[in-house]
Structures are given as structure tokens and as C-alpha cells.
Design a protein around this motif. Structure first.
Motif, PDB file in Angstrom:
ATOM      1  N   UNK A  61      -3.012   5.069  -4.108  1.00 52.26           N
ATOM      2  CA  UNK A  61      -2.455   5.025  -5.015  1.00 52.26           C
ATOM      3  C   UNK A  61      -2.244   4.005  -5.430  1.00 52.26           C
ATOM      4  N   UNK A  62      -1.421   3.280  -4.934  1.00 55.91           N
ATOM      5  CA  UNK A  62      -0.490   1.991  -5.983  1.00 55.91           C
ATOM      6  C   UNK A  62      -1.591   1.368  -6.099  1.00 55.91           C
ATOM      7  N   UNK A  63      -2.721   1.067  -4.932  1.00 54.32           N
ATOM      8  CA  UNK A  63      -3.149  -0.166  -5.296  1.00 54.32           C
ATOM      9  C   UNK A  63      -4.362  -0.114  -5.576  1.00 54.32           C
TER      10      UNK A  63
ATOM     11  N   UNK B 169     -11.737  -6.660  -2.218  1.00 50.44           N
ATOM     12  CA  UNK B 169     -11.513  -7.057  -0.722  1.00 50.44           C
ATOM     13  C   UNK B 169     -10.239  -6.371  -0.024  1.00 50.44           C
ATOM     14  N   UNK B 170      -9.188  -6.978  -1.165  1.00 49.03           N
ATOM     15  CA  UNK B 170      -7.729  -5.690  -0.227  1.00 49.03           C
ATOM     16  C   UNK B 170      -8.205  -3.923  -0.590  1.00 49.03           C
ATOM     17  N   UNK B 171      -8.717  -3.773  -1.788  1.00 47.37           N
ATOM     18  CA  UNK B 171      -8.603  -2.695  -1.709  1.00 47.37           C
ATOM     19  C   UNK B 171      -9.890  -1.626  -0.598  1.00 47.37           C
ATOM     20  N   UNK B 172     -10.792  -2.800  -0.531  1.00 44.61           N
ATOM     21  CA  UNK B 172     -12.145  -1.847   0.443  1.00 44.61           C
ATOM     22  C   UNK B 172     -11.396  -2.339   1.709  1.00 44.61           C
ATOM     23  N   UNK B 173     -10.805  -2.979   2.224  1.00 45.22           N
ATOM     24  CA  UNK B 173     -10.326  -3.081   3.396  1.00 45.22           C
ATOM     25  C   UNK B 173      -8.692  -1.362   3.610  1.00 45.22           C
ATOM     26  N   UNK B 174      -8.236  -1.255   2.251  1.00 47.55           N
ATOM     27  CA  UNK B 174      -7.284   0.014   2.091  1.00 47.55           C
ATOM     28  C   UNK B 174      -8.327   1.053   2.410  1.00 47.55           C
ATOM     29  N   UNK B 175      -8.882   1.549   1.401  1.00 52.40           N
ATOM     30  CA  UNK B 175      -9.940   2.560   1.289  1.00 52.40           C
ATOM     31  C   UNK B 175     -10.455   3.141   2.945  1.00 52.40           C
ATOM     32  N   UNK B 176     -11.091   1.225   3.522  1.00 46.80           N
ATOM     33  CA  UNK B 176     -11.608   2.386   4.674  1.00 46.80           C
ATOM     34  C   UNK B 176     -10.564   2.305   5.757  1.00 46.80           C
ATOM     35  N   UNK B 177      -9.659   1.506   5.600  1.00 37.90           N
ATOM     36  CA  UNK B 177      -8.599   2.407   6.853  1.00 37.90           C
ATOM     37  C   UNK B 177      -8.070   3.312   6.738  1.00 37.90           C
ATOM     38  N   UNK B 178      -8.061   4.322   5.396  1.00 33.60           N
ATOM     39  CA  UNK B 178      -7.613   5.369   4.867  1.00 33.60           C
ATOM     40  C   UNK B 178      -8.432   6.072   5.338  1.00 33.60           C
TER      41      UNK B 178
ATOM     42  N   UNK C 209       0.902  -0.983   0.059  1.00 34.88           N
ATOM     43  CA  UNK C 209      -0.054  -0.315  -0.110  1.00 34.88           C
ATOM     44  C   UNK C 209       0.315   1.084  -0.286  1.00 34.88           C
ATOM     45  N   UNK C 210       0.781   2.346  -0.869  1.00 31.04           N
ATOM     46  CA  UNK C 210       1.592   3.250  -1.314  1.00 31.04           C
ATOM     47  C   UNK C 210       1.160   4.204  -1.075  1.00 31.04           C
ATOM     48  N   UNK C 211       1.176   4.949  -1.918  1.00 30.86           N
ATOM     49  CA  UNK C 211       0.123   6.700  -1.644  1.00 30.86           C
ATOM     50  C   UNK C 211      -0.460   6.861  -1.411  1.00 30.86           C
TER      51      UNK C 211
ATOM     52  N   UNK D 157      -0.597  -3.020 -23.242  1.00 27.07           N
ATOM     53  CA  UNK D 157      -1.162  -1.061 -22.942  1.00 27.07           C
ATOM     54  C   UNK D 157      -1.821  -1.332 -21.743  1.00 27.07           C
ATOM     55  N   UNK D 158      -2.432  -0.352 -20.932  1.00 31.47           N
ATOM     56  CA  UNK D 158      -2.290  -0.371 -19.252  1.00 31.47           C
ATOM     57  C   UNK D 158      -3.841   0.810 -19.523  1.00 31.47           C
ATOM     58  N   UNK D 159      -4.816   0.062 -18.886  1.00 30.11           N
ATOM     59  CA  UNK D 159      -5.941   0.470 -18.272  1.00 30.11           C
ATOM     60  C   UNK D 159      -5.645   2.066 -17.757  1.00 30.11           C
ATOM     61  N   UNK D 160      -6.355   3.067 -17.973  1.00 28.13           N
ATOM     62  CA  UNK D 160      -6.670   4.276 -16.942  1.00 28.13           C
ATOM     63  C   UNK D 160      -6.978   3.635 -16.025  1.00 28.13           C
ATOM     64  N   UNK D 161      -6.758   4.685 -14.876  1.00 32.92           N
ATOM     65  CA  UNK D 161      -7.584   4.255 -13.631  1.00 32.92           C
ATOM     66  C   UNK D 161      -9.044   4.992 -13.787  1.00 32.92           C
ATOM     67  N   UNK D 162      -9.857   3.841 -12.869  1.00 31.96           N
ATOM     68  CA  UNK D 162     -10.734   4.044 -12.286  1.00 31.96           C
ATOM     69  C   UNK D 162     -10.712   5.087 -10.794  1.00 31.96           C
ATOM     70  N   UNK D 163     -11.592   6.254 -10.833  1.00 27.94           N
ATOM     71  CA  UNK D 163     -11.547   7.105  -9.676  1.00 27.94           C
ATOM     72  C   UNK D 163     -12.107   6.248  -8.396  1.00 27.94           C
ATOM     73  N   UNK D 164     -11.333   6.611  -7.437  1.00 30.41           N
ATOM     74  CA  UNK D 164     -11.718   5.674  -5.826  1.00 30.41           C
ATOM     75  C   UNK D 164     -13.207   5.653  -5.626  1.00 30.41           C
TER      76      UNK D 164
END
Length: 497
Positions: free
Chosen positions: A151-153, A176-185, A10-12, A354-361
Motif C-alpha cells: 500500500x505504501x508503494x 518495475x519496482x511495483x511489478x516486482x513487489x506485486x508479483x512477490x506478494x 515496501x510497507x503494508x 494536492x495529492x492524487x487519489x491512488x489507482x487500485x492495484x
């Protein structure tokens, strides 16, 4: 994509500040539930009257800003609070002022504060003369306790092209990992992002403004807020405009994706028809679908230069969503044709990934409002096939990305048919050819509102319609300022493309 169970660093962190389309959806692993509307009749008590001060925006003078302290959980009004950010521009004709008009922003993820501070061009001079224009950053957005995630996640989000059960399960693990990260932050607000909670916030804003009844304009995702406010506080409405209307009664993932695909494909068909007829189209005289499919093929091979970031490659998914779909929002057929022609006439790049543009959180807001599940890889693949059959020129349309991003996430504000009892006339406005909130959705919402719903039809194109020509503008103005309701079946002509 990481294998199931792999830990990611989990980065910036990044906060939600950008909106995405109204048609994005949430999916869970549970069966779709169909419920009646919540009954919440108590008026939230405003902690204080709003204290307006000049916004810190020297490039945009004249706007005022304020904050309102509100409960994170309206079922625990004495529990944790957050600060809701608001902005307003005062009526330009104070002697003829009617009151405050509250704008419900779309997305979810659009900042109502930015909309007001940076200008309010979506409202006519007459509306700006008669009303203070007020908006806010909804909970979880912008300055109102924004959803904050690594942002890294976020950058590691898996592709929506899920080809087997292992990839499906890896997506569930990632979500599930992203939800836990967003909830903590983000803090406790993360578990209270649903529109039903924002309805209570909106009522608190009305009270804090000192308005005896609410005058409201909701756009795109903001129409879900308006419709649920009408269910919850029908007797607190003075006037309500719902522009580019969402239909929250859609019960299944398949129906939702079919509806979304049909709206987007209709806009593509209209684009092709315009190019055939108009010499102003840069593709006039060419087979538009053949040219477009050639670009999709080049993008899939990693050979297509990104017109928005020259020197980088664009994926086929971003070609569909960032180039074509976004152009349909403003009905910019001429601009889209020029972009496609330029890309088609450019030499292919050497093939590369190619890489996908990220979705906003801001997907968690969708996830809390929509229960649109896929049980496993087979069902998910079947749903994608349904979308592709409905919209063959728009593969992996943006709603599928959000379906994938919300797999495994439990919804709290479940879909249901509107049940509005005692509200005044509510004006719905929709373009006949809207790429994101298709015209059938507006028709459905108007039927659900019954005697309270009056649908104003714009016979043209695009996402948003209330200022598209004098007919639309004058009709909406008369409703908001004088409460003059147009006759049922009123339609306004399309403006030239």
C-alpha cells in the motif's frame, strides 16, 4: 517522486477489490503488435461440480457461494492452482427456469461475487425469474487470489504529468519496482492475469455448472471476456449480451486515447447542452465551460475543496475523473451541475499541494491485455497532447494515468480483430453517448462479429443501458429468455435525464 533507482520501503499490502473504468489502458516500451486470435478449442475439465453453501453475508440473505479450483497457467493444467470464488442467486421462478446466466463483471477489478451477493438490480425481474444469476471474482480480483501490493508503494505512484525524460525514466523504474513487489506478494498468478486466461476460467465455470451451452452477460470490461470467449468457444454459446462494448482491435496508443477522449468529451458536450436547455440545471444561465475551467485552475493551484472529503484539497486530475467523469457514468447531469455550482460558489482555500487519489492495484490486468506503448518522454507528451486536443474539457483523463502506470510492462493478450466462426447471434448493447466505451467501439465490434453481431442502440446517455426503459429491457429479455434476436438497426429512445 523518487529519482531513478531509489529504493522504496515496501510497507503494508493491499489487495485489489475495487474496479476502475473500462477505458483504462496498458502501455509498454515495445512496438505495438497486431496478432490473430488465439486458438484454444479444448474444454477445460472442471475439478468438481460446484458445492453451493449460504454466503457469509447476513445483511444480504439468499445468495449462495462456492469455489472452483483452477490452474494458474492453463498451459500447465497439472501445475499450481488457485480458488475461483463464485456466487449465485437462484431463479425466482424455478418451474420456468431456463438455466444459469453468468455475469462477467467490469473494471477490471469489479467483484462479481459482491454484485450477486449485494443484489442484482442490473437484471430485470423477468431475467431473475428465468435464470440462476451466477458471477465470480475474476482471477486476481476480490476473493480469487487477489493482486496484492504494498500500500505504501502504491501511494507513491508518480503523476501522469511527465515533463521530461528523467521523469519518464523514473516512472519506468517505479513501475518495475511495483511489478516486482506485486508479483512477490501475489504469487504465480500475477503472471497469468490476462483475459485469455480468464476465458478458460469461464469455460470451466460453464462445465462446473453443468450447462450444455453458456448464457452470458458481460458489462464493460466483461465484454472483452465475452468477445474472446466467442472466439475461443463459439459453439459453446447459447446466448451472449455484451453491454457497453470494448473494442480490442484498437491498434495504437494514439488511436486509443483519441477514442477515449472523444467519448468523454461527447458526454461533457451533452452535459453543457442539457444545462443550456434545462432550468433544472444548477448552472442554467451561466457559461458552464467558463465555470468549469475556473474550477480546474483553482484545483491546479491547490485552492479547491474536495466535495467528497471536505477540508481536503482536490487535484485537477481528480476533479476531472472523480467528479465529472464518474457522474457521466450514470448520466447524473443534475447532480454534477449542483456539485460544480457549489464548488464554484465556495471561497478558495489557501494554495497548497494536492495529492492524487491512488489507482487500485488492478492495472496489471490492463497491462496484460493491451500493448499501447510510449517509447520516450517526447512520444508520451505527444500522446497527452492528442488526448487534450480531443477532450479539451477533460485534461488528464483517467486512461492516461493507466498508460503511465503500465509503461514498460509487457502485454501477453495482444490486440486483434475478432475472428468468430460459428457462434450464434450475439447481442451488443451501447448508449449513443457513453463516456467510457464510446458508441463507435460498439459499431466496430459488431462489424468484426459479422453475421453473429447484432447491435442494439440506446439513444441516451451513460455507461450501461440494458435496463434503461421498457424498450431496452424487453428487447434484452426476449433475447435471453426466448432467443428472439432484434432486427438489425433496432434503437430504443432515451429516458429523461
Amino acid at each position: 517522486m523518487q529519482p531513478p533507482g531509489t529504493k522504496r520501503r515496501a510497507g503494508r499490502a493491499t489487495a485489489a477489490s475495487l474496479g476502475v473504468i473500462a477505458g483504462l489502458v496498458a502501455a509498454t516500451a515495445a512496438a505495438t503488435a497486431f496478432v490473430t486470435a488465439p486458438t484454444v478449442n479444448a474444454t477445460p475439465a472442471a475439478a468438481h461440480r460446484l458445492s453451493w453453501t449460504s454466503c457469509d453475508a447476513p445483511d444480504y440473505p439468499g445468495a449462495e457461494c462456492a469455489t472452483l479450483s483452477l490452474p494458474v497457467d492453463w498451459d500447465r493444467p497439472d501445475g499450481p492452482t488457485f480458488e475461483l470464488a463464485l456466487a449465485r442467486r437462484k431463479a425466482t421462478g424455478p418451474r420456468e427456469r431456463v438455466g444459469s446466466l453468468v455475469f462477467g463483471p467490469g473494471g477490471p477489478g469489479d467483484s462479481g461475487v459482491d454484485r450477486v451477493v449485494e443484489g442484482i438490480s442490473r437484471f430485470s425481474p423477468e431475467v431473475r425469474r428465468r435464470f440462476d444469476i451466477v458471477s465470480f471474482d475474476p482471477r486476481g480480483v476480490g476473493r480469487s487470489n487477489p493482486i496484492t501490493c504494498s500500500a505504501d508503494l502504491l501511494a507513491q505512484r508518480p503523476s501522469p504529468e511527465i515533463h521530461d525524460q528523467a521523469a519518464f525514466e523514473a516512472t519506468l523504474d517505479y513501475n518495475a519496482e511495483l511489478r516486482a513487489d506485486c508479483r512477490q506478494r501475489t504469487g504465480p498468478l500475477f503472471d497469468h492475469l490476462d483475459t485469455a486466461s480468464t476465458v478458460r476460467d469461464l469455460e470451466a465455470v460453464r462445465v462446473a455448472l453443468g450447462e450444455p451451452k453458456l448464457t452470458f452477460h458481460g458489462s464493460s470490461y466483461g465484454t472483452l471476456l465475452g468477445a474472446q470467449y466467442a472466439e475461443t468457444y463459439p459453439h459453446h454459446i447459447r446466448a451472449m449480451v455484451l453491454e457497453s462494448v470494448m473494442d480490442h482491435s484498437v491498434a495504437t496508443t494514439r488511436t486509443f486515447l483519441r477514442d477515449q477522449g472523444a467519448a468523454a468529451q461527447d458526454s461533457f458536450n451533452e452535459f453543457v447542452r442539457w444545462c443550456k436547455a434545462s432550468t433544472g440545471c444548477a448552472l442554467h444561465g451561466r457559461d458552464v465551460r467558463t465555470v468549469w475551467k475556473g474550477l480546474l485552475t483553482r484545483a491546479e493551484r491547490g485552492e479547491l475543496d474536495n466535495p467528497k472529503a471536505p477540508g481536503t484539497r482536490i487535484s485537477s486530475i481528480d476533479l476531472v475523473n472523480a467528479i465529472a467523469f464518474r457522474a457521466f457514468y450514470k448520466a447524473d447531469f443534475a447532480g454534477l451541475a449542483k456539485t460544480i455550482a457549489t464548488m464554484a460558489d465556495t471561497s478558495p482555500l489557501p494554495a497548497a499541494p494536492t495529492a492524487l487519489s491512488p489507482l487500485p492495484p488492478t492495472a496489471p490486468i490492463f497491462c496484460s491485455d493491451w500493448n499501447l506503448p510510449a517509447r520516450d518522454h517526447r512520444e508520451y507528451t505527444s500522446l497527452v497532447r492528442t488526448l487534450h486536443r480531443t477532450a479539451p474539457d477533460m485534461p488528464y483523463l483517467l486512461p492516461v494515468r493507466v498508460v503511465a502506470s503500465c509503461l514498460g510492462t509487457p502485454a501477453t493478450n495482444l490486440q486483434h480483430r475478432l475472428k468468430v466462426d460459428g457462434a450464434p447471434k450475439i447481442l451488443l448493447s451501447n448508449a449513443r453517448h457513453d463516456p467510457a466505451t464510446g458508441y463507435p467501439w460498439a459499431q466496430s465490434a459488431a462489424r468484426q462479429l459479422g453475421q453473429s453481431g447484432v447491435l442494439l442502440t440506446y439513444q441516451g446517455h451513460g455507461h450501461g443501458s440494458v435496463t434503461n426503459g421498457a424498450c431496452m429491457e424487453n428487447t434484452v429479455d426476449a433475447y435471453l429468455t426466448e432467443l428472439k434476436v432484434p432486427a438489425r438497426g433496432t434503437a430504443c429512445p432515451a429516458q429523461s435525464l
